[in-house]
Design an enzyme around this catalytic site. Structure first.
Site, PDB file in Angstrom:
ATOM      1  N   GLU A 109       0.842  -1.213   0.000  1.00  0.00           N
ATOM      2  CA  GLU A 109       0.000   0.000   0.000  1.00  0.00           C
ATOM      3  C   GLU A 109       0.872   1.256   0.000  1.00  0.00           C
ATOM      4  OE1 GLU A 109      -3.370  -0.177   2.695  1.00  0.00           O
ATOM      5  OE2 GLU A 109      -3.474   2.014   2.698  1.00  0.00           O
ATOM      6  N   LYS A 304      -7.690  -1.341  11.113  1.00  0.00           N
ATOM      7  CA  LYS A 304      -7.052  -1.744   9.845  1.00  0.00           C
ATOM      8  C   LYS A 304      -5.830  -0.856   9.596  1.00  0.00           C
ATOM      9  CE  LYS A 304      -6.360  -1.713   5.208  1.00  0.00           C
ATOM     10  NZ  LYS A 304      -5.473  -0.820   4.469  1.00  0.00           N
ATOM     11  N   ASP A 320       4.387 -14.682  11.567  1.00  0.00           N
ATOM     12  CA  ASP A 320       3.113 -15.176  11.055  1.00  0.00           C
ATOM     13  C   ASP A 320       2.050 -14.081  11.211  1.00  0.00           C
ATOM     14  OD1 ASP A 320       0.693 -16.435  10.666  1.00  0.00           O
ATOM     15  OD2 ASP A 320       1.241 -18.248  11.749  1.00  0.00           O
ATOM     16  N   HIS A 417      -2.605  10.283   0.481  1.00  0.00           N
ATOM     17  CA  HIS A 417      -2.802   8.994  -0.188  1.00  0.00           C
ATOM     18  C   HIS A 417      -2.567   9.114  -1.686  1.00  0.00           C
ATOM     19  CE1 HIS A 417      -4.337   5.609   2.044  1.00  0.00           C
ATOM     20  NE2 HIS A 417      -4.827   5.100   0.923  1.00  0.00           N
TER      21      HIS A 417
HETATM   22  C1  MEV Z   1      -6.060   2.877   4.912  1.00  0.00           C
HETATM   23  O1  MEV Z   1      -5.259   1.795   4.543  1.00  0.00           O
HETATM   24  C2  MEV Z   1      -6.122   3.009   6.406  1.00  0.00           C
HETATM   25  C3  MEV Z   1      -7.056   4.084   6.918  1.00  0.00           C
HETATM   26  O2  MEV Z   1      -8.386   3.895   6.410  1.00  0.00           O
HETATM   27  C4  MEV Z   1      -7.054   3.976   8.429  1.00  0.00           C
HETATM   28  C5  MEV Z   1      -8.055   4.864   9.139  1.00  0.00           C
HETATM   29  O3  MEV Z   1      -9.107   5.187   8.546  1.00  0.00           O
HETATM   30  O4  MEV Z   1      -7.790   5.181  10.305  1.00  0.00           O
HETATM   31  C6  MEV Z   1      -6.631   5.450   6.476  1.00  0.00           C
END
Ligand code: MEV
Length: 463
Positions: A109, A304, A320, A417
């Protein structure tokens, strides 16, 4: 006429091809694992791709030219036909417990390494990260069924417990010499939830090893001893002879193999962007974390983002990541609902941002001794012990979350991003190096969306 004939011809060819594939996919292949690597590639490309370059992609582009290294990779798993590359990047400037680290990360990513590096630099000037291991206990269970009297089973357990440990001695000898071993064995009565169901719930200390093979070997020995001794223990009667071991396996839920990491600074030092006052940023971050604490949809995405940092380091260091993911998400539910893994607060003008997660990691054994890049990643980290690696990984997760949440509550996530994603789009468009340079310059002053990049690129090529 001729044009129509060729179109029909083409349609017929497509039908023949799909039928061929359809047939190939409905007929199982026998002995695939016994085919040579080349035969496997021929079979897969002939039967499952329409791609004339498939074989070249698998072999020429992705096989390692170093045949010894390639063979090593081939033998990690069954049926290897090629390698799957991920970028291996470095997030520098991580000050953790007053020691400076450059953290290796394996991830696809685009913005993750940049975000981690940004957070590391930000906190470097504010005392860095503090991390502490709260426990290193690993868990394994022998799940079994017993239809007799529970009190008699408990008496039998008290009798068999030292024998379980004794019989496992050949397996635990080396681990004991390193300061680890079996720490506790307990009989758990689960019959209220499932008739006749009991467990040997066992805990282990595995020092710098993740310990999966060690734990599973001990558990399988416990199961053999349990069954054998139960046959001989007269008080259990026939029910003892009929003890059924269902399975013996470690648990990836390790709530006492725990690490905590935090950063803190006076609120007025929380200067993140020129436009927002530090006090406002602090409150906005705390509020965003509070939302993730009570709202599962947000919590999952919030976590995430944390896993972006954690998985990348776990993968780079040959650990792992599936075990880590499963254990961490279970921990996020321990209070009965899924919640944020990080917490933020302002107390007496001090902003604190923290994480607490279970992590079962190893820095010896498994891939760590075999995979040359994993060895190098560990060397870059100064060949840490497993507890030290737990701290580094927790910090990577915390940094990632700080970067994501602080962007979300100020500029929004897309700005950073898309800047990082720009190169991916330009590569897809086939941009030359010179064109990439010009586009990067252009998007320093403009908002990068996918359409905006495509349009600007077309403009550049056809002014
Ligand atoms: C993207 O990989 C992760 C985010 O969505 C985490 C978040 O929203 O805190 C930017």
């Amino acid at each position: 006429m001729c044009g129509r004939y060729s179109r029909m011809h083409l349609i017929a060819l497509i039908i023949i091809f799909s039928l061929r594939n359809h047939l190939a996919m409905t007929e199982p292949i026998e002995g695939f694992s016994k085919l040579s690597k080349q035969q496997k590639i021929d079979w897969i490309t002939e039967n499952f791709t329409h791609n004339a370059h498939a074989s070249k992609t698998l072999i020429k582009r992705y096989w390692n030219t170093d045949s010894i290294l390639q063979q090593l990779h081939d033998e990690f798993i069954e049926n290897t036909i090629t390698n799957y590359y991920l970028p291996f990047g470095i997030a520098p400037n991580f000050l953790i417990n007053d020691r400076l680290y450059a953290i290796p990360m394996a991830i696809e990513e685009s913005s993750v390494v940049a975000a981690a590096s940004r957070a590391a630099k930000f906190w470097f000037g504010r005392g860095g990260f503090k991390a502490k291991v709260l426990g290193t206990e690993k868990i394994g269970q022998v799940h079994f069924m017993f239809a007799g009297d529970g009190h008699k089973l408990r008496a039998f357990f008290n009798h068999v417990k030292p024998i379980l440990i004794e019989d496992a001695a050949p397996i635990t000898k080396k681990m004991k010499a390193r300061g680890g071993g079996i720490t506790h064995i307990e009989l758990r009565d689960k019959t209220a939830q499932l008739p006749n169901y009991y467990q040997l719930h066992c805990t282990f200390e595995t020092k710098d090893a993740m310990g999966a093979n060690f734990i599973n070997s001990c558990l399988e020995q416990f199961a053999r001893t349990l069954k054998g001794e139960a046959q001989r223990f007269e008080d259990l009667g026939d029910e003892g002879k009929n003890i059924e071991v269902v399975m013996s396996i470690l648990s990836n839920y390790v709530p006492n193999c725990l690490v905590r990491a935090e950063v803190s600074c006076p609120v007025e030092e929380l200067k993140i962007d020129g436009a927002t006052a530090p006090e406002e940023i602090a409150h906005k971050i705390v509020r965003a974390v509070n939302i993730a604490e009570i709202e599962p949809h947000r919590a999952v995405t919030h976590n995430k983002g944390i896993m972006n940092g954690i998985d990348a380091v776990v993968l780079a260091t040959g650990n792992d990541f599936r075990a880590v993911e499963a254990g961490i998400h279970a921990y996020a539910c321990k209070g009965g609902h899924y919640t944020s893994l990080t917490h933020a607060e302002i107390v007496n003008g001090i902003f604190t941002f923290s994480i607490e997660i279970p992590l079962a990691l190893g820095t010896v054994g498994g891939l760590t001794n075999l995979h040359p890049l994993v060895k190098l990643a560990l060397e870059i980290l100064g060949n840490p012990s497993a507890p030290e690696l737990m701290q580094i990984v927790a910090v990577a997760g915390l940094a990632q979350n700080f970067a994501a949440v602080s962007s979300l509550v100020t500029t929004g996530i897309q700005e950073g991003h898309m800047k990082m994603h720009l190169l991916n789009i330009l590569n897809q468009l086939g941009a030359t190096e010179q064109e990439k340079k010009e586009m990067i310059q252009h998007f320093k002053k403009h908002t990068a969306t996918h359409n905006a990049v495509v349009e600007a690129f077309e403009q550049l090529r056809n002014p």
